[in-house]
Scaffold this motif. Structure first.
Motif, PDB file in Angstrom:
ATOM      1  N   ILE A   1       5.950 -10.087   5.926  1.00 54.30           N
ATOM      2  CA  ILE A   1       6.024  -9.250   7.128  1.00 54.30           C
ATOM      3  C   ILE A   1       7.409  -8.611   7.226  1.00 54.30           C
ATOM      4  CG2 ILE A   1       4.261 -10.561   8.352  1.00 54.30           C
ATOM      5  CD1 ILE A   1       6.501 -11.916   9.980  1.00 54.30           C
ATOM      6  N   PRO A   2       7.497  -7.445   7.885  1.00 53.68           N
ATOM      7  CA  PRO A   2       8.747  -6.689   7.857  1.00 53.68           C
ATOM      8  C   PRO A   2       9.841  -7.211   8.786  1.00 53.68           C
ATOM      9  CG  PRO A   2       7.062  -5.455   9.047  1.00 53.68           C
ATOM     10  CD  PRO A   2       6.391  -6.686   8.501  1.00 53.68           C
ATOM     11  N   GLY A   3       9.585  -8.256   9.523  1.00 58.67           N
ATOM     12  CA  GLY A   3      10.615  -8.791  10.415  1.00 58.67           C
ATOM     13  C   GLY A   3       9.969  -9.498  11.582  1.00 58.67           C
ATOM     14  N   VAL A   4      10.779 -10.045  12.447  1.00 61.03           N
ATOM     15  CA  VAL A   4      10.297 -10.692  13.666  1.00 61.03           C
ATOM     16  C   VAL A   4      11.207 -10.238  14.801  1.00 61.03           C
ATOM     17  CG1 VAL A   4       9.339 -12.754  12.535  1.00 61.03           C
ATOM     18  CG2 VAL A   4      11.750 -12.732  13.220  1.00 61.03           C
ATOM     19  N   PRO A   5      10.754 -10.385  16.048  1.00 60.42           N
ATOM     20  CA  PRO A   5      11.646 -10.056  17.168  1.00 60.42           C
ATOM     21  C   PRO A   5      12.900 -10.931  17.131  1.00 60.42           C
ATOM     22  CG  PRO A   5       9.370 -10.344  17.929  1.00 60.42           C
ATOM     23  CD  PRO A   5       9.411 -10.798  16.499  1.00 60.42           C
ATOM     24  N   ALA A   6      14.002 -10.413  17.659  1.00 65.76           N
ATOM     25  CA  ALA A   6      15.282 -11.142  17.626  1.00 65.76           C
ATOM     26  C   ALA A   6      15.250 -12.390  18.514  1.00 65.76           C
ATOM     27  CB  ALA A   6      16.416 -10.217  18.050  1.00 65.76           C
ATOM     28  N   ASP A   7      14.493 -12.331  19.591  1.00 66.50           N
ATOM     29  CA  ASP A   7      14.416 -13.478  20.506  1.00 66.50           C
ATOM     30  C   ASP A   7      13.574 -14.597  19.877  1.00 66.50           C
ATOM     31  OD1 ASP A   7      14.513 -14.771  23.244  1.00 66.50           O
ATOM     32  OD2 ASP A   7      12.345 -14.549  22.954  1.00 66.50           O
ATOM     33  N   PRO A   8      14.095 -15.828  19.801  1.00 60.88           N
ATOM     34  CA  PRO A   8      13.381 -16.924  19.125  1.00 60.88           C
ATOM     35  C   PRO A   8      11.984 -17.188  19.681  1.00 60.88           C
ATOM     36  CG  PRO A   8      15.663 -17.555  19.538  1.00 60.88           C
ATOM     37  CD  PRO A   8      15.453 -16.246  20.237  1.00 60.88           C
ATOM     38  N   GLU A   9      11.828 -17.133  21.003  1.00 59.09           N
ATOM     39  CA  GLU A   9      10.505 -17.364  21.597  1.00 59.09           C
ATOM     40  C   GLU A   9       9.536 -16.259  21.191  1.00 59.09           C
ATOM     41  OE1 GLU A   9       9.428 -20.019  23.523  1.00 59.09           O
ATOM     42  OE2 GLU A   9      11.334 -20.776  22.719  1.00 59.09           O
ATOM     43  N   ALA A  10      10.020 -15.028  21.277  1.00 60.58           N
ATOM     44  CA  ALA A  10       9.177 -13.880  20.905  1.00 60.58           C
ATOM     45  C   ALA A  10       8.836 -13.940  19.427  1.00 60.58           C
ATOM     46  CB  ALA A  10       9.890 -12.577  21.252  1.00 60.58           C
TER      47      ALA A  10
ATOM     48  N   TYR B   1       2.231  -7.047   0.899  1.00 62.90           N
ATOM     49  CA  TYR B   1       3.578  -6.549   1.179  1.00 62.90           C
ATOM     50  C   TYR B   1       3.488  -5.496   2.289  1.00 62.90           C
ATOM     51  CZ  TYR B   1       8.226  -4.700  -0.255  1.00 62.90           C
ATOM     52  OH  TYR B   1       9.534  -4.291  -0.324  1.00 62.90           O
ATOM     53  N   ASP B   2       3.926  -5.903   3.463  1.00 68.48           N
ATOM     54  CA  ASP B   2       3.853  -5.039   4.660  1.00 68.48           C
ATOM     55  C   ASP B   2       5.265  -4.510   4.922  1.00 68.48           C
ATOM     56  OD1 ASP B   2       3.745  -3.972   7.205  1.00 68.48           O
ATOM     57  OD2 ASP B   2       2.924  -5.764   8.164  1.00 68.48           O
ATOM     58  N   ASN B   3       5.485  -3.239   4.573  1.00 68.05           N
ATOM     59  CA  ASN B   3       6.816  -2.640   4.749  1.00 68.05           C
ATOM     60  C   ASN B   3       6.703  -1.169   5.115  1.00 68.05           C
ATOM     61  OD1 ASN B   3       9.427  -1.787   4.710  1.00 68.05           O
ATOM     62  ND2 ASN B   3       9.900  -2.488   2.631  1.00 68.05           N
ATOM     63  N   PRO B   4       6.442  -0.887   6.387  1.00 72.99           N
ATOM     64  CA  PRO B   4       6.216   0.499   6.796  1.00 72.99           C
ATOM     65  C   PRO B   4       7.383   1.435   6.474  1.00 72.99           C
ATOM     66  CG  PRO B   4       5.914  -1.025   8.662  1.00 72.99           C
ATOM     67  CD  PRO B   4       6.388  -1.839   7.511  1.00 72.99           C
ATOM     68  N   ALA B   5       8.602   0.897   6.348  1.00 72.88           N
ATOM     69  CA  ALA B   5       9.756   1.768   6.095  1.00 72.88           C
ATOM     70  C   ALA B   5       9.662   2.452   4.737  1.00 72.88           C
ATOM     71  CB  ALA B   5      11.050   0.964   6.178  1.00 72.88           C
ATOM     72  N   THR B   6       9.016   1.808   3.779  1.00 71.28           N
ATOM     73  CA  THR B   6       8.881   2.443   2.457  1.00 71.28           C
ATOM     74  C   THR B   6       7.458   2.928   2.181  1.00 71.28           C
ATOM     75  OG1 THR B   6       8.524   0.261   1.493  1.00 71.28           O
ATOM     76  CG2 THR B   6      10.758   1.144   1.357  1.00 71.28           C
ATOM     77  N   THR B   7       6.453   2.227   2.712  1.00 67.39           N
ATOM     78  CA  THR B   7       5.069   2.623   2.393  1.00 67.39           C
ATOM     79  C   THR B   7       4.515   3.612   3.407  1.00 67.39           C
ATOM     80  OG1 THR B   7       4.064   0.885   3.737  1.00 67.39           O
ATOM     81  CG2 THR B   7       4.595   0.337   1.442  1.00 67.39           C
ATOM     82  N   HIS B   8       5.105   3.635   4.615  1.00 69.01           N
ATOM     83  CA  HIS B   8       4.638   4.501   5.688  1.00 69.01           C
ATOM     84  C   HIS B   8       3.223   4.156   6.115  1.00 69.01           C
ATOM     85  CE1 HIS B   8       8.297   6.523   4.806  1.00 69.01           C
ATOM     86  NE2 HIS B   8       7.939   6.600   3.562  1.00 69.01           N
ATOM     87  N   PHE B   9       2.852   2.898   5.859  1.00 64.66           N
ATOM     88  CA  PHE B   9       1.577   2.411   6.366  1.00 64.66           C
ATOM     89  C   PHE B   9       1.843   1.268   7.336  1.00 64.66           C
ATOM     90  CE2 PHE B   9      -2.061  -0.440   6.390  1.00 64.66           C
ATOM     91  CZ  PHE B   9      -3.051   0.454   6.774  1.00 64.66           C
ATOM     92  N   GLU B  10       1.237   1.339   8.508  1.00 65.40           N
ATOM     93  CA  GLU B  10       1.391   0.301   9.528  1.00 65.40           C
ATOM     94  C   GLU B  10       0.154  -0.596   9.518  1.00 65.40           C
ATOM     95  OE1 GLU B  10       3.826   0.035  12.065  1.00 65.40           O
ATOM     96  OE2 GLU B  10       4.964   1.886  11.737  1.00 65.40           O
TER      97      GLU B  10
ATOM     98  N   PRO C   1       0.842  -1.200   0.000  1.00 64.12           N
ATOM     99  CA  PRO C   1       0.000   0.000   0.000  1.00 64.12           C
ATOM    100  C   PRO C   1       0.880   1.253   0.000  1.00 64.12           C
ATOM    101  CG  PRO C   1       0.106  -0.900   2.209  1.00 64.12           C
ATOM    102  CD  PRO C   1       0.936  -1.814   1.335  1.00 64.12           C
ATOM    103  N   VAL C   2       1.458   1.547  -1.157  1.00 63.40           N
ATOM    104  CA  VAL C   2       2.335   2.716  -1.295  1.00 63.40           C
ATOM    105  C   VAL C   2       1.512   3.961  -0.997  1.00 63.40           C
ATOM    106  CG1 VAL C   2       3.936   3.891  -2.827  1.00 63.40           C
ATOM    107  CG2 VAL C   2       3.498   1.461  -3.143  1.00 63.40           C
ATOM    108  N   SER C   3       2.095   4.909  -0.290  1.00 68.51           N
ATOM    109  CA  SER C   3       1.292   6.074   0.070  1.00 68.51           C
ATOM    110  C   SER C   3       2.022   7.386  -0.150  1.00 68.51           C
ATOM    111  CB  SER C   3       0.848   5.987   1.537  1.00 68.51           C
ATOM    112  OG  SER C   3       1.956   6.001   2.395  1.00 68.51           O
ATOM    113  N   TYR C   4       1.254   8.410  -0.462  1.00 67.53           N
ATOM    114  CA  TYR C   4       1.709   9.797  -0.393  1.00 67.53           C
ATOM    115  C   TYR C   4       0.871  10.448   0.705  1.00 67.53           C
ATOM    116  CZ  TYR C   4       2.825  14.606  -1.587  1.00 67.53           C
ATOM    117  OH  TYR C   4       3.226  15.927  -1.509  1.00 67.53           O
ATOM    118  N   GLN C   5      -0.427  10.526   0.509  1.00 69.82           N
ATOM    119  CA  GLN C   5      -1.311  10.837   1.623  1.00 69.82           C
ATOM    120  C   GLN C   5      -1.343   9.622   2.547  1.00 69.82           C
ATOM    121  OE1 GLN C   5      -2.835  13.720   2.202  1.00 69.82           O
ATOM    122  NE2 GLN C   5      -2.255  14.704   0.264  1.00 69.82           N
ATOM    123  N   LYS C   6      -1.231   9.857   3.822  1.00 72.37           N
ATOM    124  CA  LYS C   6      -1.308   8.763   4.791  1.00 72.37           C
ATOM    125  C   LYS C   6      -2.649   8.042   4.632  1.00 72.37           C
ATOM    126  CE  LYS C   6      -1.020   8.113   9.820  1.00 72.37           C
ATOM    127  NZ  LYS C   6      -0.125   6.942   9.770  1.00 72.37           N
ATOM    128  N   LEU C   7      -2.610   6.723   4.498  1.00 73.68           N
ATOM    129  CA  LEU C   7      -3.834   5.962   4.233  1.00 73.68           C
ATOM    130  C   LEU C   7      -4.472   5.443   5.510  1.00 73.68           C
ATOM    131  CD1 LEU C   7      -2.625   3.909   1.120  1.00 73.68           C
ATOM    132  CD2 LEU C   7      -4.033   5.976   1.134  1.00 73.68           C
TER     133      LEU C   7
END
Lengths: 296, 296
Positions: free
Chosen positions: A160-169, A131-140, A102-108
């Motif tokens: 998804i944009p990543g996971v927590p570093a801790d394996p359990e988390a 495609y969930d990537n808030p760093a480029t789309t600025h949508f959470e 969801p690429v954005s210019y106006q916040k969606l």
């Protein structure tokens, strides 16, 4: 198509156009390595900077040269009208699936993003990866919205944009999302630094920047994780920590593009201005890291 | 051209194209009101969602129908190559100036943004306004970078995203930036809620969303501030507080587009999907606010 290792190649280009011959060589390299899918026109493929015609051409070349490796094509754009056209183009080119941010210019709003995915998935005859990537789309994305979108026809995966570093988390994060989406929708991790942890935590796919240029090391991590060798996967990823640190600081696109330039796999420059590859001291540092890691 | 009240009209459209006749009426309304400039293809004009051809057409129509009011045209795009083409188109259309935001998909560095403005200002034969709007571009200008860019040829103004609410703090903010830029470069405030405070604090221009639809009230605020009637300007702006609150919550574009729909000044819908105007309870609330403020 939306499980295992999905490699995101660069689209090598300059201000005059796309370097098609070099792009074809990158695709052939991925086919030879045996990645599970190729995603042309991801963020690493600079999709957002290309014209509709250029994007059609890149999708066609990827399909023509990927052999039996399925090709996913990125169809993101600011406007629903354009996304619908790009979806048609990708299917005409023979892409087996599409990737939509969801690429954005106006916040969606959540409602607007749902409307976008609703319109596009209705129009498709191939599966789609969200495609969930808030760093480029600025949508959470909220998990609630992921759950709603994952019910739409043709939705087959969530990047998804990543996971927590801790394996359990990390496992808890993946399990939480999994509980909200249909069984046939896969979860794929991106953010290469998180990949081993994400795969070990139950992500079915790795949407990978590094695999677009250096598929062997990414395949080694993926196959180990898939075989249950969690420690080996984590260890292989850990060796790449100096690279992940540069990804974090300069953005994975600039780092992988610079690596491709340094290794002579693309011409210099290869990114769309105003975006530039790394210069000076950090470029030299990257060269030393590539040597040390024997990435070529 | 880069002082006084600059009105940012909507570009009324639907999924099939631009409603040219209605756009022309909006421009004629601004000319009749006597605004100091018209900025076509600002964020309020949905520039980022339009094709190159649509943008050329909007710039041409604005110039043809603005009479003796100078027209500024927005030329922002993700890629330097496209910005250079849009700059040529805007000049061909007869725009007296251009507005450029560092639109981003990949997060840009200061060096990359300077490179963009350097390349574009070299190519221009009309003055340029630097468009600083982190909410849409996701790029944060430092004052040091503003200072460097303001030295480039053809830079004539900086559109800042707002000022502190406290009058003293606002003056300090404007003075700080002023000390870093050449004397001939004006500072214009945007974020309509901040306009009276910004003008009172020494901003030479107001880059205004509300003026694109309701120029009279924006002119009253501007002319009072210009005449040194700071309290009157602040008082007039204060009356509009319910509108500013909606701007903050829903984005000024959605609010002004909905106001235009409610007042029959454009057809419904008028925004590019996935972006939508306000619906339901908040739309009714806006209608009541417009009535109470006698905005028509």
């Amino acid at each position: 198509m939306f499980s295992g290792l999905s490699a995101f190649p660069l689209t090598p280009l300059n201000e005059k156009g796309i370097d098609e011959a070099v792009f074809v060589r990158l695709i052939e390299r991925l086919n030879a390595a045996g990645v599970d899918s190729v995603c042309a026109l991801g963020s690493t493929g600079s999709y957002a900077y290309l014209t509709r015609h250029e994007r059609l051409r890149v999708a066609q070349l990827a399909v023509q040269h990927a052999g039996d490796v399925p090709v996913i094509a990125g169809i993101g754009a600011l406007r629903t009208r354009d996304v619908l056209e790009l979806a048609q183009d990708a299917q005409k080119a023979g892409a087996g699936g599409v990737l939509l941010a969801p690429v954005s210019y106006q916040k969606l709003s959540d409602d607007e993003v749902f409307g976008l995915f609703d319109a596009v998935t209705r129009s498709l005859s191939v599966p789609l990866c969200v495609y969930d990537n808030p760093a480029t789309t600025h949508f959470e994305f909220s998990d609630e919205l992921h759950g709603r979108i994952a019910q739409l026809p043709n939705v087959a995966s969530i990047k998804i944009p990543g996971v927590p570093a801790d394996p359990e988390a990390a496992r808890a994060r993946v399990d939480l999302l999994r509980a909200l989406i249909p069984r046939h929708v896969t979860i794929g991790v991106s953010g290469d630094a998180f990949a081993a942890t994400g795969l070990n935590a139950g992500c079915e796919a790795w949407y990978s920047v590094i695999a677009g240029l250096f598929p062997q090391i990414a395949l080694a991590i993926t196959r180990n994780a898939q075989a249950g060798n969690a420690r080996e996967a984590t260890g292989l990823s850990g060796r790449l920590a100096p690279l992940w640190a540069l990804f974090l600081q300069y953005g994975s696109l600039r780092v992988i593009a610079t690596a491709a330039e340094l290794r002579g796999l693309v011409a210099t420059p290869c990114l769309p201005l105003p975006v530039k590859s790394l210069q000076g001291e950090v470029r030299q540092r990257l060269a030393a890291i590539l040597d040390e890691l024997e990435l070529a």
